[in-house]
Design an enzyme around this catalytic site. Structure first.
Site, PDB file in Angstrom:
ATOM      1  N   LYS A 103     -36.973  46.199  74.292  1.00  0.00           N
ATOM      2  CA  LYS A 103     -37.793  44.986  74.269  1.00  0.00           C
ATOM      3  C   LYS A 103     -38.273  44.741  75.688  1.00  0.00           C
ATOM      4  O   LYS A 103     -37.599  45.110  76.655  1.00  0.00           O
ATOM      5  CB  LYS A 103     -36.945  43.796  73.794  1.00  0.00           C
ATOM      6  CG  LYS A 103     -37.758  42.720  73.133  1.00  0.00           C
ATOM      7  CD  LYS A 103     -38.003  43.030  71.665  1.00  0.00           C
ATOM      8  CE  LYS A 103     -38.798  41.961  70.976  1.00  0.00           C
ATOM      9  NZ  LYS A 103     -38.843  42.128  69.527  1.00  0.00           N
ATOM     10  N   GLY A 213     -42.568  27.693  57.282  1.00  0.00           N
ATOM     11  CA  GLY A 213     -43.402  28.644  58.028  1.00  0.00           C
ATOM     12  C   GLY A 213     -44.321  29.355  57.062  1.00  0.00           C
ATOM     13  O   GLY A 213     -43.870  29.955  56.080  1.00  0.00           O
ATOM     14  N   GLY A 215     -46.859  31.578  58.219  1.00  0.00           N
ATOM     15  CA  GLY A 215     -47.619  32.470  59.113  1.00  0.00           C
ATOM     16  C   GLY A 215     -47.625  33.858  58.520  1.00  0.00           C
ATOM     17  O   GLY A 215     -47.573  34.043  57.301  1.00  0.00           O
ATOM     18  N   ASN A 216     -47.657  34.836  59.397  1.00  0.00           N
ATOM     19  CA  ASN A 216     -47.744  36.225  58.955  1.00  0.00           C
ATOM     20  C   ASN A 216     -46.662  36.581  57.930  1.00  0.00           C
ATOM     21  O   ASN A 216     -46.943  37.126  56.862  1.00  0.00           O
ATOM     22  CB  ASN A 216     -47.647  37.109  60.217  1.00  0.00           C
ATOM     23  CG  ASN A 216     -47.761  38.573  59.890  1.00  0.00           C
ATOM     24  OD1 ASN A 216     -48.390  38.937  58.899  1.00  0.00           O
ATOM     25  ND2 ASN A 216     -47.161  39.405  60.694  1.00  0.00           N
ATOM     26  N   GLY A 218     -44.199  34.432  56.262  1.00  0.00           N
ATOM     27  CA  GLY A 218     -44.029  33.530  55.123  1.00  0.00           C
ATOM     28  C   GLY A 218     -45.148  33.666  54.106  1.00  0.00           C
ATOM     29  O   GLY A 218     -44.922  33.700  52.894  1.00  0.00           O
TER      30      GLY A 218
END
Ligand code: NAD
Length: 410
Positions: A103, A213, A215-216, A218
């Site tokens: 990361k 949520g 967004g992408n 959910g």
């Protein structure tokens, strides 16, 4: 506990006891293999010079090259990057992906940069990254980065190397040898996991689902569950929630969100707060927004029979103890939301072989891989009489421990 790396280490300690890990394995896994921290000077469009701090952590590469997200956020710090790298290590191991966890990111608010500044900063990040490539470490996208930044990263990498290498960067668009299905992968994976969990708990079609949520992640999972015959009765976003007890037409809701940018005000719905939404009477609860929304404060009020952690860490350890005592089934984040990690691994495979799959192939391989991860987790939870979270970590840590021992590291 607010430090995310402390949280990751406390999960490591709890799961290593259940797994019976040797102390040297735990010691090895308690710190990253490599940490890079570097400065990126950037001349802004107005001529000013700004210096940005950048990070990349290779947490553990026993199972394969490290890979995954690059976060561009103003409050990034090293402990967050270490924790995220550790979680990616576990997620890859849970999903049976031959990769380690990496990361990185830059402490920057990308919204404050012009497009040209963002491109120069992104390219500089790749130029200055000390170790990179398809067999070393593969940066993907995360908060603040996108398919566009990943295309710039790939282009910069290929300029440096002097040859094409589509497997060196993940989450790039299909037009630059990315994969189809990567944007939808986490929501689609969460849907496949939900289908297994409802079978296990005998939750029939027509049962009610609540999403925090939209967004992408959910949104895709809601779309697929609706199509499958489940009743989505409440959804929310950062502006608040809406409820409709006889269920939304999710296709119409999506068109509304595309136009209005929020779920708030959807015709025929009643407004509800994000807090109330979590406590609604429903069968399945999908927290798909942010971390730590179910805690010891509200766990006693949750009415769902099944919770799937679509977001990372939406349930705190104290909240989870209460849910466990109340017999509410929790499928942990490392299983529910590992779809994108799986499809990123497919993206690398496609890049290495220069053969690009259609969406049916991507989704059928995703389903096979994520259902296997879920089934292995259920099996270990039953065998060890422990939570699904501990079970997933036990499976991952056992794979990591076996590889580290075979390599002679511990
Ligand atoms: P997104 O930004 O597309 O959507 C997030 C949604 O949550 C939006 O509807 C937003 O309005 C809402 N939201 C934000 N803050 C909120 C708050 N405080 N209360 C209620 N709603 C809030 O993000 P996403 O890609 O859908 O990711 C959702 C979660 O899943 C995040 O926690 C992310 O880290 C995690 N996750 C995402 C992926 C992925 O591939 N996208 C993979 C693994 C984990």
């Amino acid at each position: 506990m607010s430090n995310p790396f402390d949280t990751a280490l406390s999960t490591l300690r709890a799961a290593s006891e259940v797994a019976g890990l040797e102390p040297n394995v735990v010691k090895f896994l308690s710190q990253p293999k490599r940490i890079f921290q570097f400065s990126i000077p950037l001349k802004l469009d107005n001529g000013d010079l700004e210096i940005f701090t950048a990070y990349r952590v290779h947490y553990n590469d026993a199972l394969g090259q490290t890979k995954n997200g690059t976060r561009f956020v103003p409050d990034l710090d090293l402990d967050t990057v270490k924790a995220l790298g550790f979680w990616m290590t576990i997620k890859h191991a849970v999903a049976g992906i031959p990769a380690g966890g990496g990361k990185g990111g830059i402490k920057v608010d990308p919204k404050k940069l012009s497009e040209g500044e963002l491109e120069r900063l992104t390219r500089a990040y790749i130029r200055k990254l000390p170790m990179k490539g398809a067999w070393v470490d593969i940066p993907g996208a995360d908060i603040g980065t996108s398919a566009k930044t990943q295309a710039w990263m790939l282009d910069e990498y290929e300029e440096i190397m002097g040859f094409h290498s589509p497997a060196a960067i993940n989450d790039k668009p299909a037009e630059v040898n990315g994969t189809v299905g990567s944007m939808e992968a986490t929501g689609t994976g969460a849907f496949f996991v939900t289908m297994e969990a409802v079978k296990d708990l005998s939750i029939p079609k027509g049962s009610t689902v609540v999403f925090q949520g939209f967004g992408n992640v959910g949104r895709i999972a809601a779309r697929l569950l609706y199509k499958e015959g489940y009743k989505v009765i409440a959804v929310s976003d950062i502006n608040g929630g809406i409820v409709k007890l006889d269920g939304f037409n999710v296709n119409e809701l999506e068109s509304y969100v595309d136009k209005e940018g929020t779920v708030a005000g959807f015709p025929g719905s009643r407004p509800i707060s994000n807090q109330e939404l979590l406590e609604l009477n429903c069968d399945i609860l999908m927290p798909a927004a942010v971390q730590s929304v179910i805690t010891e404060e509200n766990a006693n009020n949750i009415k769902a029979k099944l919770i799937l952690e679509c977001a990372n860490g939406p349930i705190t350890p104290n909240g989870e103890k209460i849910l466990e005592d109340r017999g509410i089934k929790v499928v942990p984040d490392v299983v529910t939301n590992c779809g994108s990690a799986i499809v990123c691994s497919f993206e690398r495979t496609q890049g290495l072989t220069d053969t690009y799959w259609d969406i049916e192939t991507v989704n059928s391989k995703l389903k096979e891989r994520i259902v296997k991860a879920y089934r292995e987790t259920v099996e270990t939870a039953d065998l060890k009489k422990t939570s699904m979270r501990n079970a997933a970590w036990v499976n991952a840590l056992t794979k990591l421990s076996n590889s580290m021992k075979a390599r002679g590291w511990v």
